[in-house]
Design a protein around this motif. Sequence first.
Motif, PDB file in Angstrom:
ATOM      1  N   CYS A  67       0.854  -1.187   0.000  1.00  0.00           N
ATOM      2  CA  CYS A  67       0.000   0.000   0.000  1.00  0.00           C
ATOM      3  C   CYS A  67       0.893   1.241   0.000  1.00  0.00           C
ATOM      4  CB  CYS A  67      -0.948  -0.024   1.203  1.00  0.00           C
ATOM      5  SG  CYS A  67      -0.128   0.106   2.791  1.00  0.00           S
ATOM      6  N   PRO A  68       0.306   2.403  -0.316  1.00  0.00           N
ATOM      7  CA  PRO A  68       1.113   3.621  -0.332  1.00  0.00           C
ATOM      8  C   PRO A  68       1.616   3.958   1.075  1.00  0.00           C
ATOM      9  CG  PRO A  68      -1.094   3.990  -1.245  1.00  0.00           C
ATOM     10  CD  PRO A  68      -1.100   2.641  -0.658  1.00  0.00           C
ATOM     11  N   ILE A  69       2.693   4.725   1.167  1.00  0.00           N
ATOM     12  CA  ILE A  69       3.196   5.184   2.462  1.00  0.00           C
ATOM     13  C   ILE A  69       2.271   6.241   3.037  1.00  0.00           C
ATOM     14  CG2 ILE A  69       5.049   6.536   3.524  1.00  0.00           C
ATOM     15  CD1 ILE A  69       7.032   4.970   1.817  1.00  0.00           C
ATOM     16  N   GLY A  70       1.812   7.192   2.220  1.00  0.00           N
ATOM     17  CA  GLY A  70       0.916   8.237   2.710  1.00  0.00           C
ATOM     18  C   GLY A  70       1.248   9.581   2.114  1.00  0.00           C
ATOM     19  N   VAL A  71       1.917  10.431   2.893  1.00  0.00           N
ATOM     20  CA  VAL A  71       2.283  11.766   2.422  1.00  0.00           C
ATOM     21  C   VAL A  71       3.811  11.835   2.294  1.00  0.00           C
ATOM     22  CG1 VAL A  71       2.209  14.243   2.880  1.00  0.00           C
ATOM     23  CG2 VAL A  71       0.277  12.786   3.560  1.00  0.00           C
ATOM     24  N   ILE A  72       4.268  12.096   1.074  1.00  0.00           N
ATOM     25  CA  ILE A  72       5.697  12.155   0.787  1.00  0.00           C
ATOM     26  C   ILE A  72       6.072  13.605   0.482  1.00  0.00           C
ATOM     27  CG2 ILE A  72       7.538  11.202  -0.681  1.00  0.00           C
ATOM     28  CD1 ILE A  72       6.045   8.834   0.147  1.00  0.00           C
ATOM     29  N   CYS A  73       7.156  14.055   1.046  1.00  0.00           N
ATOM     30  CA  CYS A  73       7.655  15.391   0.725  1.00  0.00           C
ATOM     31  C   CYS A  73       8.939  15.244  -0.077  1.00  0.00           C
ATOM     32  CB  CYS A  73       7.908  16.162   2.020  1.00  0.00           C
ATOM     33  SG  CYS A  73       8.726  17.740   1.758  1.00  0.00           S
ATOM     34  N   SER A  84       9.283  -1.249   8.248  1.00  0.00           N
ATOM     35  CA  SER A  84       8.475  -2.386   8.678  1.00  0.00           C
ATOM     36  C   SER A  84       7.207  -1.872   9.330  1.00  0.00           C
ATOM     37  CB  SER A  84       9.230  -3.227   9.708  1.00  0.00           C
ATOM     38  OG  SER A  84      10.234  -3.976   9.094  1.00  0.00           O
ATOM     39  N   ARG A  85       6.114  -2.579   9.114  1.00  0.00           N
ATOM     40  CA  ARG A  85       4.846  -2.140   9.657  1.00  0.00           C
ATOM     41  C   ARG A  85       4.144  -3.334  10.290  1.00  0.00           C
ATOM     42  NH1 ARG A  85      -0.082   0.677   6.192  1.00  0.00           N
ATOM     43  NH2 ARG A  85      -0.540   2.314   7.679  1.00  0.00           N
ATOM     44  N   GLY A  86       3.439  -3.094  11.397  1.00  0.00           N
ATOM     45  CA  GLY A  86       2.746  -4.190  12.067  1.00  0.00           C
ATOM     46  C   GLY A  86       3.718  -5.009  12.894  1.00  0.00           C
ATOM     47  N   PRO A  87       3.323  -6.249  13.250  1.00  0.00           N
ATOM     48  CA  PRO A  87       4.245  -7.096  14.003  1.00  0.00           C
ATOM     49  C   PRO A  87       5.506  -7.318  13.167  1.00  0.00           C
ATOM     50  CG  PRO A  87       2.035  -8.030  14.018  1.00  0.00           C
ATOM     51  CD  PRO A  87       2.018  -6.899  13.036  1.00  0.00           C
ATOM     52  N   ASP A 130       8.818   1.191  -5.873  1.00  0.00           N
ATOM     53  CA  ASP A 130       8.642   0.340  -4.690  1.00  0.00           C
ATOM     54  C   ASP A 130       9.022   1.045  -3.388  1.00  0.00           C
ATOM     55  OD1 ASP A 130       7.839  -1.668  -6.298  1.00  0.00           O
ATOM     56  OD2 ASP A 130       9.511  -3.025  -5.888  1.00  0.00           O
ATOM     57  N   GLY A 131       9.967   1.980  -3.480  1.00  0.00           N
ATOM     58  CA  GLY A 131      10.393   2.711  -2.284  1.00  0.00           C
ATOM     59  C   GLY A 131       9.312   3.636  -1.750  1.00  0.00           C
ATOM     60  N   LEU A 132       8.259   3.880  -2.546  1.00  0.00           N
ATOM     61  CA  LEU A 132       7.144   4.723  -2.106  1.00  0.00           C
ATOM     62  C   LEU A 132       6.024   3.891  -1.492  1.00  0.00           C
ATOM     63  CD1 LEU A 132       6.975   7.211  -5.128  1.00  0.00           C
ATOM     64  CD2 LEU A 132       8.168   7.488  -2.950  1.00  0.00           C
ATOM     65  N   LEU A 133       6.296   2.613  -1.287  1.00  0.00           N
ATOM     66  CA  LEU A 133       5.272   1.707  -0.765  1.00  0.00           C
ATOM     67  C   LEU A 133       5.657   1.131   0.587  1.00  0.00           C
ATOM     68  CD1 LEU A 133       4.602  -0.359  -4.002  1.00  0.00           C
ATOM     69  CD2 LEU A 133       3.260   1.558  -3.131  1.00  0.00           C
ATOM     70  N   ILE A 134       4.641   0.751   1.353  1.00  0.00           N
ATOM     71  CA  ILE A 134       4.826  -0.068   2.535  1.00  0.00           C
ATOM     72  C   ILE A 134       3.751  -1.155   2.407  1.00  0.00           C
ATOM     73  CG2 ILE A 134       3.466   1.547   3.976  1.00  0.00           C
ATOM     74  CD1 ILE A 134       6.523  -0.436   5.212  1.00  0.00           C
ATOM     75  N   TYR A 135       3.419  -1.820   3.479  1.00  0.00           N
ATOM     76  CA  TYR A 135       2.383  -2.850   3.359  1.00  0.00           C
ATOM     77  C   TYR A 135       1.451  -2.769   4.546  1.00  0.00           C
ATOM     78  CZ  TYR A 135       5.898  -4.903   6.411  1.00  0.00           C
ATOM     79  OH  TYR A 135       6.813  -5.088   7.411  1.00  0.00           O
ATOM     80  N   LYS A 136       0.275  -3.353   4.394  1.00  0.00           N
ATOM     81  CA  LYS A 136      -0.525  -3.577   5.586  1.00  0.00           C
ATOM     82  C   LYS A 136      -0.963  -5.024   5.619  1.00  0.00           C
ATOM     83  CE  LYS A 136      -4.846  -1.333   3.963  1.00  0.00           C
ATOM     84  NZ  LYS A 136      -5.676  -0.116   4.132  1.00  0.00           N
TER      85      LYS A 136
END
Lengths: 446, 446
Positions: free
Chosen positions: A117-123, B396-399, A403-409
């Motif tokens: 998922c997206p990271i959120g707000v990037i500056c 890293s996100r979550g556990p 990919d560097g602009l993404l994280i996960y949930k």
Amino acid sequence: MEGEQGLSVLEICKRGRAAAQRMQTASSELKNAALAEIGKVLESRKGDIEAANAADKSYAEEKKLSNTLQKRLDVTGPKFDQMILNTEGVAKIEDPVGKVKMATELSDGLELYRMTCPIGVICVIFEARPEAGVQISSLCIKSGNALLLKGGKEAANSNEVLVNCVREGLEAVGLPKDAVQLVSTRDQINELLSMDQYVDLIIPRGGNALVKYITDNTRVPVLGHADGICAVYVDKDADVEKACNLVVDSKAQYVSVCNAAETLLVQRSALSTHLAPIVKSLSDAGVSIKADPESLALIDSKNVTAAGAEDFVTEFLDYVIALKVVESVDEAISHINAHGSHHTDLIVTENTSTAERFLAGIDSANVYHNASTRFADGFRYGFGAEVGVSTTRTHSRGPVGVDGLLIYKYRLYGNGHTVGGMAKANTPFTHKPIEPTYRPQRSNEL
Amino acid sequence: MEGEQGLSVLEICKRGRAAAQRMQTASSELKNAALAEIGKVLESRKGDIEAANAADKSYAEEKKLSNTLQKRLDVTGPKFDQMILNTEGVAKIEDPVGKVKMATELSDGLELYRMTCPIGVICVIFEARPEAGVQISSLCIKSGNALLLKGGKEAANSNEVLVNCVREGLEAVGLPKDAVQLVSTRDQINELLSMDQYVDLIIPRGGNALVKYITDNTRVPVLGHADGICAVYVDKDADVEKACNLVVDSKAQYVSVCNAAETLLVQRSALSTHLAPIVKSLSDAGVSIKADPESLALIDSKNVTAAGAEDFVTEFLDYVIALKVVESVDEAISHINAHGSHHTDLIVTENTSTAERFLAGIDSANVYHNASTRFADGFRYGFGAEVGVSTTRTHSRGPVGVDGLLIYKYRLYGNGHTVGGMAKANTPFTHKPIEPTYRPQRSNEL
């Protein structure tokens, strides 16, 4: 921007966060439609863009800014066409959001999915080249992030009209125009640096001083590199011709970039065979050498002077390289880990076991065997587009693509599963991998 | 620690960096041998450990620390045996270092590998439970990192002897004992926070105040969560029995943890059918409710009082939950994104399309459908061990399992390839994925 002048930084941040929440669930179709629309708006505003760009260029001329800088300012002609092509190009890449990266059955009927998922707000803070703002906007839109963009003062007019085109494109397809906002002044950036509640990542794309300043003044994670002090180590088992070519390409193919070599280490036992041809190749390429006492005594060339300690921690960004003799690959590793900037380092050798020792021992983002340091680049790595280069050791390292602009949930699907209930019934955790094909991919779209 | 007393923080950091450089190339066999040795040393030092632990426990009794805290201090009996079992358990997991995560042919004979590697120097700050220090040490050794460990003052004696056991185990197999160092005082931590050149990641494992303090006072990346304000949203299409069970388990199965629910949102159209049974279940579980005006008017129970605005941003960590009526799943999403802590949020519904809307729209590390928030835990996720839980949006996100202690580096193998040479010869970039089986896996060992 009409009607947007004079917003407080807090208001900009709040709008950014709200836009990010909409963007994170935008469909691939909608995001690609926005990118297509931005291309059209840029085309239709060609005249305005050229006028704004002309104003910036005459300001630069007036202020006698360097020729390089003036050239970088230009967004007309082929650069204008390329800017539109690049935007269309980003539309064509696969949507990186909503990809299942891990799927596990925790217990019967209880399924865990790790999804991008997206990271959120990037500056993003960038200098000169106004078309970079459009490229960064495209990547943030594609990855579902909101963007706060700060360009250089010398490109203020161009940036304003270009960002307005991007915002119009977003609005035309029903996405929030505040997914891309321009931050105008240095003061605003200083205030932004304290907004860690609203800004999730800062990417400073610019010189050493800029990156250092940002890193030193914010709690927000920073993706970037302050220095590019890259080294080439020539081993006794190096092929002489390869060594000459690799040293020259790493140093002199383009001197003003972070992946250019600044340090040359030569193994003591290679001096009699390798040093003279390498020095000649460097001289032929117009490179002067700052040599340590041992190598200095061996070189007879007007391009060589004595190196000081500071030369081995300096990013010359020029036709200059610091030269030092080392006893072994292990001494090369120690020197590079202690003096380098953990960006890109190269060993030249035909001995694969020495090469592996170097690649394992060097603590840098990019470690190379018989290939020029100049390959450390997102486009050359095949990432399609480059967000920046990172020498930090968390999140992303080396050339960073979208990919560097993404994280996960993590998504967990159950059927009323409770921790207490499982304990009481002695229900086991199974922790079985789920085949990615088992279920249609979960969607991230609203 | 004998002979290590009075080291400056800078010296501790330098030793940590040097140890990290040795650890990053340690073989799996050597790391596992160290873990086995640590188990043996712990066993042989059982008497010393019990004596140190007794001293800490009597100090805690003297200072009248809470019963919970006193219980957490204990490392004797079954907890001692478990500590050794856990260390042996970490030896058994697969080595996460040196895994090829991406491999691409950039051009003919030019091959790029993205390989996992340790981050470097990790600083972990933990409270009370002394066996946590041994567990964290095991995970850092396994992942090839160096560790700076700061425990609570109340466990000072236990921590000192335990860390010495770990260091002896490392030394016995020829790994640097400084791969695990104890940092003793609060002052030293404050100094450490400024050592971003030597410390690559800080993991504060403790309460809200600790995490906030650390985050506010360092430029080093922090992995952690300040708050766990988790929400349960009961949709009109929720099964009543599941809703009751999930609300009670999420809230009351263990109230003092970050993945316990603190907020209950109920859809307006579900009030007549779902509210009374849920309130009864919560009351039966001993939970009091702080209700917004609309729900307060509907509930006839002595366990209910009026909620203030602050109750929806409070981590109660107690048998208390804040209750609010919302019109729709979209209002639930807005409320949670604005008031929650982006940790773990749950929707209870039988309507899969409403569920997907919730899971996509909630901007949290863990988003659940019909499963208790209490599942948000590294062990339950099958990670084997948990480094911590992260609510940041980078790295890293979550556990976070042992993977959170890793980053990657790029290895490029060429045969004299230069950027200038490729351009001159018009050699194309191929960007073809390389089959992982194409070459024996590159090794990260020296």
